[in-house]
Write a protein that holds these residues in place. Sequence first.
Motif, mmCIF file in Angstrom:
data_model
loop_
_atom_site.group_PDB
_atom_site.id
_atom_site.type_symbol
_atom_site.label_atom_id
_atom_site.label_comp_id
_atom_site.label_asym_id
_atom_site.label_seq_id
_atom_site.Cartn_x
_atom_site.Cartn_y
_atom_site.Cartn_z
ATOM 1 N N ILE A 167 32.036 36.231 24.024
ATOM 2 C CA ILE A 167 32.377 36.641 25.393
ATOM 3 C C ILE A 167 32.391 35.442 26.329
ATOM 4 C CG2 ILE A 167 31.729 38.143 27.322
ATOM 5 C CD1 ILE A 167 30.204 39.856 25.157
ATOM 6 N N LEU A 168 33.587 35.139 26.830
ATOM 7 C CA LEU A 168 33.739 34.040 27.798
ATOM 8 C C LEU A 168 33.565 34.614 29.196
ATOM 9 C CD1 LEU A 168 36.972 32.841 26.117
ATOM 10 C CD2 LEU A 168 35.080 31.298 26.461
ATOM 11 N N THR A 169 32.734 33.989 30.001
ATOM 12 C CA THR A 169 32.612 34.435 31.391
ATOM 13 C C THR A 169 33.571 33.642 32.271
ATOM 14 O OG1 THR A 169 30.759 32.923 31.689
ATOM 15 C CG2 THR A 169 30.224 35.217 31.217
ATOM 16 N N ALA A 170 33.975 34.279 33.370
ATOM 17 C CA ALA A 170 34.913 33.652 34.318
ATOM 18 C C ALA A 170 34.442 33.990 35.722
ATOM 19 C CB ALA A 170 36.317 34.214 34.096
ATOM 20 N N SER A 171 34.446 33.009 36.598
ATOM 21 C CA SER A 171 33.973 33.307 37.965
ATOM 22 C C SER A 171 34.962 34.200 38.711
ATOM 23 C CB SER A 171 33.795 32.007 38.751
ATOM 24 O OG SER A 171 35.063 31.457 39.028
ATOM 25 N N GLY A 172 36.222 34.150 38.293
ATOM 26 C CA GLY A 172 37.250 34.901 39.021
ATOM 27 C C GLY A 172 37.924 34.041 40.081
ATOM 28 N N GLY A 173 37.388 32.841 40.298
ATOM 29 C CA GLY A 173 38.028 31.882 41.206
ATOM 30 C C GLY A 173 37.907 32.250 42.667
ATOM 31 N N PRO A 174 38.534 31.462 43.542
ATOM 32 C CA PRO A 174 38.368 31.663 44.986
ATOM 33 C C PRO A 174 39.078 32.910 45.534
ATOM 34 C CG PRO A 174 39.854 29.815 44.540
ATOM 35 C CD PRO A 174 39.307 30.247 43.216
ATOM 36 N N PHE A 175 40.013 33.497 44.767
ATOM 37 C CA PHE A 175 40.825 34.597 45.327
ATOM 38 C C PHE A 175 40.539 35.935 44.657
ATOM 39 C CE2 PHE A 175 43.758 30.747 45.305
ATOM 40 C CZ PHE A 175 43.259 30.287 46.519
ATOM 41 N N ARG A 176 39.366 36.024 44.035
ATOM 42 C CA ARG A 176 39.017 37.223 43.268
ATOM 43 C C ARG A 176 39.159 38.493 44.092
ATOM 44 N NH1 ARG A 176 33.962 39.616 42.387
ATOM 45 N NH2 ARG A 176 33.119 38.066 43.821
ATOM 46 N N ASN A 177 38.776 38.409 45.377
ATOM 47 C CA ASN A 177 38.787 39.623 46.201
ATOM 48 C C ASN A 177 39.991 39.724 47.136
ATOM 49 O OD1 ASN A 177 36.367 40.633 45.158
ATOM 50 N ND2 ASN A 177 35.207 39.157 46.404
ATOM 51 N N LYS A 178 40.929 38.816 46.994
ATOM 52 C CA LYS A 178 42.111 38.859 47.867
ATOM 53 C C LYS A 178 43.145 39.823 47.292
ATOM 54 C CE LYS A 178 42.843 34.456 50.282
ATOM 55 N NZ LYS A 178 42.999 34.802 51.651
ATOM 56 N N ALA A 179 43.871 40.508 48.173
ATOM 57 C CA ALA A 179 44.986 41.356 47.719
ATOM 58 C C ALA A 179 46.074 40.438 47.166
ATOM 59 C CB ALA A 179 45.534 42.146 48.897
ATOM 60 N N LEU A 180 46.735 40.900 46.103
ATOM 61 C CA LEU A 180 47.792 40.079 45.492
ATOM 62 C C LEU A 180 48.843 39.668 46.519
ATOM 63 C CD1 LEU A 180 48.526 41.617 41.960
ATOM 64 C CD2 LEU A 180 47.614 39.355 42.491
ATOM 65 N N SER A 181 49.129 40.568 47.459
ATOM 66 C CA SER A 181 50.163 40.284 48.470
ATOM 67 C C SER A 181 49.747 39.140 49.397
ATOM 68 C CB SER A 181 50.461 41.541 49.280
ATOM 69 O OG SER A 181 49.240 42.030 49.805
ATOM 70 N N ASP A 182 48.438 38.858 49.484
ATOM 71 C CA ASP A 182 47.969 37.770 50.365
ATOM 72 C C ASP A 182 48.034 36.404 49.673
ATOM 73 O OD1 ASP A 182 47.459 39.558 52.315
ATOM 74 O OD2 ASP A 182 45.294 39.692 51.916
ATOM 75 N N LEU A 183 48.388 36.394 48.386
ATOM 76 C CA LEU A 183 48.332 35.129 47.646
ATOM 77 C C LEU A 183 49.591 34.271 47.820
ATOM 78 C CD1 LEU A 183 46.653 36.211 44.280
ATOM 79 C CD2 LEU A 183 45.598 35.240 46.314
ATOM 80 N N GLU A 184 50.632 34.888 48.389
ATOM 81 C CA GLU A 184 51.909 34.187 48.510
ATOM 82 C C GLU A 184 51.784 32.852 49.257
ATOM 83 O OE1 GLU A 184 55.393 36.531 50.087
ATOM 84 O OE2 GLU A 184 55.042 37.309 48.054
ATOM 85 N N SER A 185 50.974 32.856 50.306
ATOM 86 C CA SER A 185 50.952 31.686 51.189
ATOM 87 C C SER A 185 49.788 30.725 50.886
ATOM 88 C CB SER A 185 50.829 32.168 52.629
ATOM 89 O OG SER A 185 49.666 32.963 52.718
ATOM 90 N N ILE A 186 49.164 30.883 49.707
ATOM 91 C CA ILE A 186 48.019 30.015 49.366
ATOM 92 C C ILE A 186 48.459 28.541 49.320
ATOM 93 C CG2 ILE A 186 46.492 29.395 47.414
ATOM 94 C CD1 ILE A 186 45.615 31.904 48.987
ATOM 95 N N THR A 187 47.652 27.667 49.915
ATOM 96 C CA THR A 187 47.977 26.229 49.916
ATOM 97 C C THR A 187 47.223 25.527 48.781
ATOM 98 O OG1 THR A 187 46.100 25.647 51.301
ATOM 99 C CG2 THR A 187 48.151 26.257 52.448
#
Length: 393
Positions: free
Chosen positions: A174-194
């Motif tokens: 079992i590999l663990t993953a933090s989920g990264g900085p956008f784990r809780n962001k809506a997919l639609s909010d990811l478009e403008s990520i810098t």
Amino acid sequence: MKTISILGATGSIGQNTLKIIADNQDKFNVYALSAHHNYDKILEQARNFQPKYVVIATKALADKLQHALKSEGLETIVLFGAKALIEIARADEVDIVMAAIVGMAGLESSYAAVCAGKKVLLANKESLVAAGNIFMKAVKENGATLLPVDSEHNAIFQCLTDNQYHAKEVDKVILTASGGPFRNKALSDLESITPDEACNHPNWKMGRKISVDSSTMVNKALEVIEAYWLFNVSVDKLEVLIHPQSIVHSMVKYCDGSYIAQLGSPDMKTPIGYSLFFPERQAVNVTPLDLCATSLTFEKADFIRFRALEMVFSLLGEKDYVKSIIFNAANEVLVEAFLAEKIQYLQIIAYIEQTLAELHFSSAKTIEDVIEIDQKTRDFIKQRFLLDDVMYT
Ligand code: NDP
Ligand code: MG
């Protein structure tokens, strides 16, 4: 006293390795260090560790560096280019090679170290992703010792009985993953990520490429392939769990219901130190874990949200290993394009998926085949998505 070459010495893993070596100068003799273009950092490292060789990308940089070192009375010899990386990886004097170049650029030198039967501390996961079967065969045939530096794989290595994978005993890796900085962001909010937002990892401080990979979950996808080859584990036994705290670095579930996990502060000095001193353990300078100050939570990884995971579980299920070369090459070019602000964040995953669907090659039998498929994939992507002026080489 062990003699070591550090490939990618100026990077995040390389610098952490040198911090441990600086605290243990009676145990390690630095034979060679490599940088790509970071002149100031490698000059400083050459002054501090006085290696026999330093490798840098170009002749112009090498001449300048050689002149600077000579004028300070240092005897370090400066070499340049990819062939020199192979030489410092396989030199007879070298016992240990830290393979910490980022991306496919690290493949040939880490492979050379393995073929020379060295103790290889492998941070460069892309080597295994692109060339896993060829690489692992070379480890066996040449009696090399391959120690995983990637924190998850280092954890799994520690959790296995005798550091060996025994298929009958193991239910799940079992590999663990933090989920990264956008784990809780809506997919639609990811478009403008810098690029800077994508590189701002909540728990780990790493180089920019792997930071973007962590945010898209491509890093975990690469790590699934890495675990598949390192531990010879079938794909149905591999699992990814989201664990936002990055305290449990990974675990093994055994057939008797036991879970063996490795825990620690999120600091790469722990896995680097473990691999440097293996089979012994020595103290390294990390902030101790305060278990009372943290909670441990786990969630299933969402394959719809994290398309990269779906892609690699599917290619491993089909044993279509050429696709992992394409996946890796596509990601490298597209991350570079994103960091250079040539494409948008969500296009990284969308274009990888499109490339996997459109591009086909027959199998790769040699390292040269792998390099050719990697290059053809890069050329295809640059044409297909009009990325001609991206810097990636
Ligand atoms: P960095 O970007 O911080 O460092 C990369 C190193 O590789 C630098 O020394 C860089 O030189 C050198 N380099 C870059 N491009 C080339 C090239 N074309 N040829 C030769 N050398 C090159 O990366 P990280 O240290 O973060 O990561 C290194 C590897 O370790 C990656 O494969 C990554 O996936 C893996 N890893 C990293 C972790 C981390 O915590 N950072 C965790 C687990 C795995 P220069 O500085 O001169 O550009
Ligand atoms: Mg990792």
